[in-house]
Scaffold this active site. Structure first.
Site, short mmCIF file in Angstrom:
data_model
loop_
_atom_site.label_atom_id
_atom_site.label_comp_id
_atom_site.label_asym_id
_atom_site.label_seq_id
_atom_site.Cartn_x
_atom_site.Cartn_y
_atom_site.Cartn_z
N SER A 17 7.42 23.49 -16.95
CA SER A 17 6.43 23.07 -17.93
C SER A 17 7.03 22.06 -18.90
O SER A 17 6.40 21.04 -19.23
CB SER A 17 5.89 24.28 -18.70
OG SER A 17 5.20 25.16 -17.85
N ARG A 40 7.25 22.88 -27.85
CA ARG A 40 6.80 24.26 -27.71
C ARG A 40 5.34 24.41 -28.15
O ARG A 40 4.59 25.20 -27.57
CB ARG A 40 7.70 25.22 -28.49
CG ARG A 40 7.39 26.68 -28.22
CD ARG A 40 8.58 27.57 -28.50
NE ARG A 40 9.66 27.38 -27.56
CZ ARG A 40 9.75 27.95 -26.37
NH1 ARG A 40 8.78 28.76 -25.93
NH2 ARG A 40 10.79 27.73 -25.59
N HIS A 43 3.42 23.17 -25.27
CA HIS A 43 3.51 24.17 -24.21
C HIS A 43 2.55 25.34 -24.47
O HIS A 43 1.92 25.87 -23.55
CB HIS A 43 4.95 24.69 -24.12
CG HIS A 43 5.17 25.76 -23.11
ND1 HIS A 43 5.30 27.09 -23.45
CD2 HIS A 43 5.27 25.72 -21.76
CE1 HIS A 43 5.49 27.82 -22.37
NE2 HIS A 43 5.48 27.01 -21.33
#
Length: 210
Positions: A17, A40, A43
């Site tokens: 990812s 993040r 994500h």
């Protein structure tokens, strides 16, 4: 269902990812400390807008890392934020996280004053010595924190101010940008509990890895 060819290992899924995010975002203006935080958030949300709207004050990541390593007490504005925080990482750093918005005394005081529970909960967290603030939902919490800071009642080590919504969210974040406090935020209406928790989780990873 045939799962042949599907990645099942969680670490490999995360790694892949991140590779996709890096490739799709390409060159950016975030430094080596900021980018893991932004990545993040992307994500967590699968929303690449955060590559353009996330903002950091100078030295904000470093200030957050220092506070977390020092076991700083953290206040969040909703239990949804607290639920998304990695408790093992927080415990390893010796930190605590509080959320007072559902406290009966907070609710009673808010009713008596005719204000939001988020305002009263923020005051309580400040009085208890919280130094890191995670605000993912309540613009009134962010406005109150800024008011208390301006009055000299609190000197936050870091403000993660990412309230989501249509009434006051964008305005509160613009006020944070102009406040002079150490901050991580995202401009506009987007934000939320998951984003606030993701930012703290990213900072804790950095604090434990360095």
């Amino acid at each position: 269902m045939n799962l042949s060819g599907v990645i099942l290992d969680p670490h490999e899924i995360e790694s892949r990812s991140f590779e996709i995010i890096d490739a799709e975002v390409g060159p950016h203006d975030y430094d080596r400390r900021q980018w893991p935080v932004v990545r993040r958030v992307i994500h967590t949300t699968a929303d690449f807008d955060f590559a353009a709207i996330t903002r950091f004050s100078g030295g904000a990541v470093e200030a957050g890392i220092e506070a977390l390593r020092g076991g700083a007490r953290i206040l969040c504005d909703t239990n949804m934020v607290r639920a998304g925080v990695n408790k093992a990482s927080l415990a390893a750093l010796g930190g605590e996280i509080d959320c007072h918005v559902a406290d009966p005394g907070v609710a009673a005081a808010a009713r008596a004053e005719g204000i939001t529970r988020s305002i009263v909960a923020t005051r309580k967290g400040v009085d208890e010595g919280c130094r890191v603030f995670l605000i993912g939902n309540a613009p009134t919490a962010l406005f109150e924190l800024l008011r208390l800071a301006e009055a000299g009642r609190v000197s936050p080590a870091l403000v993660v101010g990412v309230p989501v919504g249509f009434v006051g969210a964008e305005e509160s974040k613009e006020a944070l940008l102009a406040s002079g406090l150490p901050f991580i935020t995202c401009r506009g209406r987007k934000g939320g509990s998951a984003i606030a928790a993701a930012i703290l989780n990213a900072l804790m990873l950095l604090a434990r890895e360095d």
